[in-house]
Design an enzyme around this catalytic site. Sequence first.
Site, short mmCIF file in Angstrom:
data_model
loop_
_atom_site.label_atom_id
_atom_site.label_comp_id
_atom_site.label_asym_id
_atom_site.label_seq_id
_atom_site.Cartn_x
_atom_site.Cartn_y
_atom_site.Cartn_z
N GLU A 457 23.72 7.78 -25.61
CA GLU A 457 23.99 8.44 -24.35
C GLU A 457 25.46 8.22 -23.96
O GLU A 457 25.90 7.09 -23.81
CB GLU A 457 23.04 7.80 -23.33
CG GLU A 457 23.35 8.00 -21.91
CD GLU A 457 22.50 7.06 -21.03
OE1 GLU A 457 21.68 6.26 -21.55
OE2 GLU A 457 22.67 7.12 -19.80
N ASP A 549 20.86 3.63 -22.22
CA ASP A 549 21.03 2.48 -21.32
C ASP A 549 19.69 2.00 -20.80
O ASP A 549 18.74 2.77 -20.68
CB ASP A 549 21.89 2.88 -20.11
CG ASP A 549 23.34 3.09 -20.52
OD1 ASP A 549 23.70 2.66 -21.64
OD2 ASP A 549 24.09 3.70 -19.74
N ASP A 551 18.68 1.57 -17.94
CA ASP A 551 18.49 1.86 -16.51
C ASP A 551 17.65 3.13 -16.34
O ASP A 551 17.14 3.68 -17.32
CB ASP A 551 19.85 1.99 -15.80
CG ASP A 551 20.71 3.08 -16.45
OD1 ASP A 551 20.17 3.85 -17.28
OD2 ASP A 551 21.91 3.15 -16.13
N ASP A 553 18.48 6.20 -15.48
CA ASP A 553 19.02 7.37 -16.16
C ASP A 553 18.74 7.33 -17.65
O ASP A 553 18.37 8.33 -18.26
CB ASP A 553 20.54 7.44 -15.96
CG ASP A 553 20.89 8.18 -14.68
OD1 ASP A 553 19.95 8.69 -14.03
OD2 ASP A 553 22.09 8.22 -14.34
#
Length: 685
Positions: A457, A549, A551, A553
């Site tokens: 990403e 990641d 997180d 997102d």
Amino acid sequence: MLEQKEKNLETLLPADLPAEESTSAIVTAQYNAADIQVLEGLEPVRKRPGMYIGSTGETGLHHLVYEVVDNSIDEAMAGHCTDIAITLQADGCVMVEDNGRGIPVDIVQKTGKSALETVMTVLHAGGKFGEGGYKVSGGLHGVGISVVNALSEFCEVHVKRNGNVYFQRFERGIAQGEIAIIQEGIEGTGTTVRFLPDGQIMETLEFKPEILSKRFQELAFLNKGITISFTAIKKDPETGEEQTQREVYHHTGGVIDFVMHLNESKEALYPQPLYIHGEKDKVIVEVAIQHSTAYTENVQSFVNSINTIQGGTHVTGFRSALTRIINEYARRVNLLKEGEENLTGDDTREGLTAIINIKIPDPQFEGQTKAKLGNTEARSAVEQVMAEGLLDYMDRNPNEAKLLVTKALDACRARLAAKKARELVRRKSVLESTTLPGKLADCSEKDPANSELFLVEGDSAGGSAKQGRDRHFQAILPLRGKILNIEKAREDKIYGNNEIQAILVATGIAAAKDAAENARNGSEEDDESREMAFDVSKLRYHKIIIMTDADVDGAHIRTLLLTFFYRFARPLVDQGFVYVAQPPLFKVEVGQKVKYVYNERELNDYLAEIKRKNVSVSRFKGLGEMMPDQLWDTAMDPAKRTLLQVKVDDAVEADRIFTILMGSKVETRREFIEKYAREVKNLDI
Ligand code: 0RA
């Protein structure tokens, strides 16, 4: 749906066994009623549990329960049982009660023992007394209740029959005393089996109620009218208090209810699913069908209550009848005009949700996972029942019939548009096959089996990964921002999307689809060629690793990518080519020592464990923040990393969840998230 790669289902084939054991295994499988006296007991099961229940891990543990429940389901299918109750008891025991005829208790001549003891202690003896019928038996279960007995610390059976209650207890497969009457003058019949899985053999003894309940609900859908109640009793380890959870599954609508359940979050084209049923050559066929405004197809098939994930002859019969009848009807009412080409099978299945449920006396399962039906009589039976039923339905319901045809015509138009778009990509993939997407940092290895592609990403993470990787066998494709949600888009739009184009060409999916399409050329309804719709030999990497990641997102992008692979390149998922990398979330420094930690629980455990004050904890905001060598050490180095292999154990539930999470009905999504928030977290996607 993610599983540790190391914990894959252990499938021991006879070929893997030392010669002696392999012989006894094969002989065992061929025993029939006349041979019962030569059986040598249950030692082979305790020696090689994997051969009988697949694994001794979580999957195998749950199979023990299914095995016992399947016997009660057989009783229900034979029309003798209406209620099945399963209880997970606080002490780790499982109890399965039914109101069937009760396991017979009279002496079996061949063994000189009661039928009950024979069924419990002789491999594959169960079927002998079952008078043929439609047995629940497949690649994974159907091994017999004796296998459960062999793998239990103890197993107790109560049988109500002849006005008596009979009882017998076994320990690790061995009878502890004779069968005994413990009560007389009672009413009713039935069987109760209570067992404690053996901790000496099973790696885990912890049942997951949510796994079991899904199967029980499925069984209740597939065997309409029966009531399955499931109770889980848990003891709070601190207070000692017991908590009881109870669910009851009872679906009078059977597969019709099943289809409506699957379409819960979709917009149906017509409110009432079609229901078609019939029998031919001893094959009992029932089908429920409902189209929705969605673009994806969800056809699930079952044979004797087992999910045939890879389809087979029954699905082929279903497909060819659907395509043929819709085309015939469309011609007849002139919705398809002279000179216009026939609708393809894919056209008729756009937005289709269907359950195909058949019962067949002697199912033959094929394929690596034994999840594909091979019986040829199933094809003609389903084809005939389905064709007659569908034609009849369309004649009697012209409005719905028109909806079906119009939906397929729309799909056909979209398919032609998609073909144009795809040709663009195809031309690209042919012309640029030596010059792949500009942002792909390819590896030097040419053998796909030894090559890995990381989908990363963002450009900065892509940078770290490019520097950190081993360029010999690791390629990096950085993706910019969110990729298209393919659940809401039609094929032409999907092919037009930049990020998706890059993935298609870099992975070789474009080439795999092209090659397959060229190869199948019109032989639309042939099952084999449909499976060929993806030529795996064109893939450029056999490990496609999603690295996002840690997180929200990142999780979203991961879900979008998984949805894309699941819907668009399903063979990639089925054959285990898709992985998820596990980058660390925290770096913990204690003096000179550095430890990477992958989630908050692990962090807390570690901090509690070291009990030191001069600890520095830093949280990685994203992969881009990590030094290239850190990324290599923690998430990319095959010697140290943990990869999660994406597997779809439960295709039915995966489809439902993808639709709810990625689909267009906001309301259902919100309800789902509120109701199942905890479970979604456990799903780990
Ligand atoms: C063999 C023969 C018959 C029933 C069963 C087994 C049977 C097994 C189990 C296991 C759990 N519940 C069960 N219910 C029945 C047929 C008996 C007859 O002919 O009366």
